[in-house]
Motif scaffolding. Structure first.
Motif, PDB file in Angstrom:
ATOM      1  N   ASP A  32      47.036  40.481  47.087  1.00  0.00           N
ATOM      2  CA  ASP A  32      45.800  39.703  47.005  1.00  0.00           C
ATOM      3  C   ASP A  32      44.734  40.277  47.937  1.00  0.00           C
ATOM      4  OD1 ASP A  32      46.932  38.025  45.158  1.00  0.00           O
ATOM      5  OD2 ASP A  32      47.345  36.408  46.573  1.00  0.00           O
ATOM      6  N   THR A  33      45.160  40.706  49.114  1.00  0.00           N
ATOM      7  CA  THR A  33      44.213  41.268  50.082  1.00  0.00           C
ATOM      8  C   THR A  33      43.685  42.615  49.605  1.00  0.00           C
ATOM      9  OG1 THR A  33      45.363  40.144  51.879  1.00  0.00           O
ATOM     10  CG2 THR A  33      43.895  41.954  52.484  1.00  0.00           C
TER      11      THR A  33
ATOM     12  N   ASP B 159      43.355  43.535  46.530  1.00  0.00           N
ATOM     13  CA  ASP B 159      42.392  43.215  45.472  1.00  0.00           C
ATOM     14  C   ASP B 159      41.061  42.764  46.074  1.00  0.00           C
ATOM     15  OD1 ASP B 159      44.242  43.831  43.566  1.00  0.00           O
ATOM     16  OD2 ASP B 159      44.775  41.766  43.090  1.00  0.00           O
ATOM     17  N   ASN B 160      41.136  41.957  47.122  1.00  0.00           N
ATOM     18  CA  ASN B 160      39.931  41.475  47.793  1.00  0.00           C
ATOM     19  C   ASN B 160      39.123  42.629  48.372  1.00  0.00           C
ATOM     20  OD1 ASN B 160      39.048  39.976  50.819  1.00  0.00           O
ATOM     21  ND2 ASN B 160      38.228  39.270  48.879  1.00  0.00           N
TER      22      ASN B 160
ATOM     23  N   SER C 165      39.236  45.759  47.307  1.00  0.00           N
ATOM     24  CA  SER C 165      38.694  46.528  46.189  1.00  0.00           C
ATOM     25  C   SER C 165      37.436  45.878  45.624  1.00  0.00           C
ATOM     26  CB  SER C 165      39.754  46.657  45.085  1.00  0.00           C
ATOM     27  OG  SER C 165      40.840  47.439  45.530  1.00  0.00           O
ATOM     28  N   ASP C 166      37.451  44.555  45.516  1.00  0.00           N
ATOM     29  CA  ASP C 166      36.256  43.847  45.033  1.00  0.00           C
ATOM     30  C   ASP C 166      35.090  44.031  46.003  1.00  0.00           C
ATOM     31  OD1 ASP C 166      37.675  42.961  42.841  1.00  0.00           O
ATOM     32  OD2 ASP C 166      38.178  41.019  43.732  1.00  0.00           O
ATOM     33  N   TYR C 167      35.378  44.015  47.291  1.00  0.00           N
ATOM     34  CA  TYR C 167      34.329  44.200  48.295  1.00  0.00           C
ATOM     35  C   TYR C 167      33.731  45.597  48.232  1.00  0.00           C
ATOM     36  CZ  TYR C 167      32.356  45.177  52.928  1.00  0.00           C
ATOM     37  OH  TYR C 167      31.539  45.580  53.953  1.00  0.00           O
TER      38      TYR C 167
ATOM     39  N   GLY D  53      33.828  47.700  45.656  1.00  0.00           N
ATOM     40  CA  GLY D  53      33.238  48.024  44.369  1.00  0.00           C
ATOM     41  C   GLY D  53      34.075  49.001  43.580  1.00  0.00           C
ATOM     42  N   THR D  54      33.457  49.675  42.644  1.00  0.00           N
ATOM     43  CA  THR D  54      34.189  50.527  41.701  1.00  0.00           C
ATOM     44  C   THR D  54      34.862  51.712  42.371  1.00  0.00           C
ATOM     45  OG1 THR D  54      32.151  51.742  41.241  1.00  0.00           O
ATOM     46  CG2 THR D  54      32.684  49.900  39.796  1.00  0.00           C
TER      47      THR D  54
ATOM     48  N   SER E 289      38.627  51.060  42.877  1.00  0.00           N
ATOM     49  CA  SER E 289      39.474  50.561  41.799  1.00  0.00           C
ATOM     50  C   SER E 289      40.681  51.458  41.571  1.00  0.00           C
ATOM     51  CB  SER E 289      38.666  50.427  40.510  1.00  0.00           C
ATOM     52  OG  SER E 289      38.123  51.684  40.126  1.00  0.00           O
TER      53      SER E 289
ATOM     54  N   ARG F 158      43.365  50.788  44.185  1.00  0.00           N
ATOM     55  CA  ARG F 158      44.107  49.560  43.937  1.00  0.00           C
ATOM     56  C   ARG F 158      45.167  49.806  42.870  1.00  0.00           C
ATOM     57  NH1 ARG F 158      40.721  44.467  41.958  1.00  0.00           N
ATOM     58  NH2 ARG F 158      40.027  46.053  40.496  1.00  0.00           N
TER      59      ARG F 158
ATOM     60  N   ARG G  48      42.954  44.505  55.950  1.00  0.00           N
ATOM     61  CA  ARG G  48      41.546  44.716  55.580  1.00  0.00           C
ATOM     62  C   ARG G  48      40.962  45.889  56.359  1.00  0.00           C
ATOM     63  NH1 ARG G  48      41.629  39.026  55.543  1.00  0.00           N
ATOM     64  NH2 ARG G  48      40.775  38.898  57.658  1.00  0.00           N
TER      65      ARG G  48
END
Length: 362
Positions: free
Chosen positions: A16-17, A19-20, A22-24, A26-27, A30, A33, A114
């Motif tokens: 989950d972290t 993914d978090n 990766s979302d922060y 950006g592309t 990806s 991840r 993180r």
């Protein structure tokens, strides 16, 4: 470990972290991840896909070490100090915090995750690597058949430290930018820098290495750790501090945790973000000096190596020399002898006479 039901909470929080992060980011993150998930699920890259890079490899090392440190495992009972090689620094800090509640442990592991994930992703994104000419690579492969293709880190074993340092100094005086990034033992070293320069350096000195019986191997790393080439990464991660969040400080360490750049105890450190960036990205490792200091300072007689792999354990024995005979070495899981990319990033806990010692098993 990922497939074991008892580790489900740990790995779900870990993923989950990631993914978090990766979302922060950006592309650009990806692929990292996906590659990390692929490693956990034991999928091999398909034809034409890039190999596992230093981002995914670093996350795997961190997951492997911290999973062993869960409060339910009790592997670190009796520990009086901790020492981490390179990326292993973060697991050593977590061991030194001596967290007993699972929720506190998960919160701390993900906070440091993180920091690690953002830093590695920034480094991979910012490091520019020019590919060496094919003719030079072909010449190298005709001479050396082991190891990875030319990359930003290379190991050399069998040459005294001062001789290699003189060669590197001469190379840099002539316009090069290589650095001796890791002194793992008196005769085991790692160089970092652009792949083109590392390849040129090897070809210049191949005859000398052969006469000395020295062994050169390019590592699978895709990031030139412990070198000035990552200075821009350190500056960039400074802008990510709000996302990384608040981390524990050295004053919260219940055990001595030793740095790897110079002999010192991190219990006096006030900023683990800066410590991580400096120790892993910029500063060279002097394993002989720091392990000698840690063993003497903590007055220990047992080292439990959390791996992965046995390289750091071997380096420590070489660095301690005859003093290693009075220290007992043990891997945390002898049946799982996985090898870390690049052969390092180990974490160890140290215990002294008269104290309970770590147990293999639950």
């Amino acid at each position: 470990m990922y497939a074991s039901p008892e580790n489900a909470t740990f790995f779900q929080s870990f993923l989950d972290t990631v993914d978090n992060v990766s979302d922060y980011l950006g592309t650009t993150a990806s692929a990292d991840r996906l590659s990390f998930r692929a490693v956990l699920e034991q999928r091999r890259p398909g034809q034409g896909e890039p190999p596992v890079d230093s981002v995914a490899a670093g996350l795997c090392v961190y997951a492997y070490q911290t999973c062993h440190l869960q409060p339910t495992a009790r592997h670190a009972d009796g520990a009086v100090a901790a020492l981490g090689h390179s990326i292993g620094m973060l697991a050593a800090v977590i061991a030194g915090l001596r967290l007993r509640r699972m929720d506190d442990f998960i919160e701390t592991v993900t906070a440091f995750l993180r920091l690690m994930a953002v830093s590695l992703a920034r480094a991979q994104e910012l490091v520019a690597t020019a590919n060496p000419e094919k003719s030079a690579v072909d010449r190298y492969r005709a001479m050396v058949h082991r190891g990875a293709d030319p990359g930003p880190m290379a190991a050399l074993s069998g040459l005294p430290r001062h001789e290699l340092a003189e060669m590197v100094d001469e190379f840099t005086r002539n316009g090069g930018s290589l650095s001796m990034s890791l002194a793992n033992s008196p005769r085991s070293h790692v160089l970092s820098g652009p792949p083109t320069e590392l390849l040129e350096f090897y070809l210049q000195h191949a005859a000398t290495f052969e006469r000395a019986g020295a062994i050169w191997t390019f590592l699978s790393n895709t990031i030139p750790f412990h070198s000035r080439h990552l200075a821009s990464t350190v500056d960039r991660v400074g802008q990510d501090r709000r996302f990384i969040g608040k981390l524990p400080g050295g004053g919260q360490l219940q055990l001595a945790v030793y740095a790897t750049d110079v002999p010192r105890n991190l219990q006096s450190s006030s900023d683990f973000v800066d410590e991580f960036l400096q120790q892993v990205f910029l500063h060279p490792i002097d394993w002989e000096a720091v392990t000698g200091h840690a063993v003497a300072d903590a007055a220990i007689d047992r080292i439990v190596d959390y791996g992965p792999g046995a390289a750091a354990r071997r380096f420590t024995k070489e660095c301690l020399g005859t003093a290693a005979r009075s220290v007992q070495f043990a891997p945390i899981r002898p049946s799982v002898a996985s090898r870390a990319p690049g052969g390092h990033h180990a974490m160890s806990t140290l215990s002294r006479p008269g104290r309970p010692t770590p147990r293999n098993g639950r």
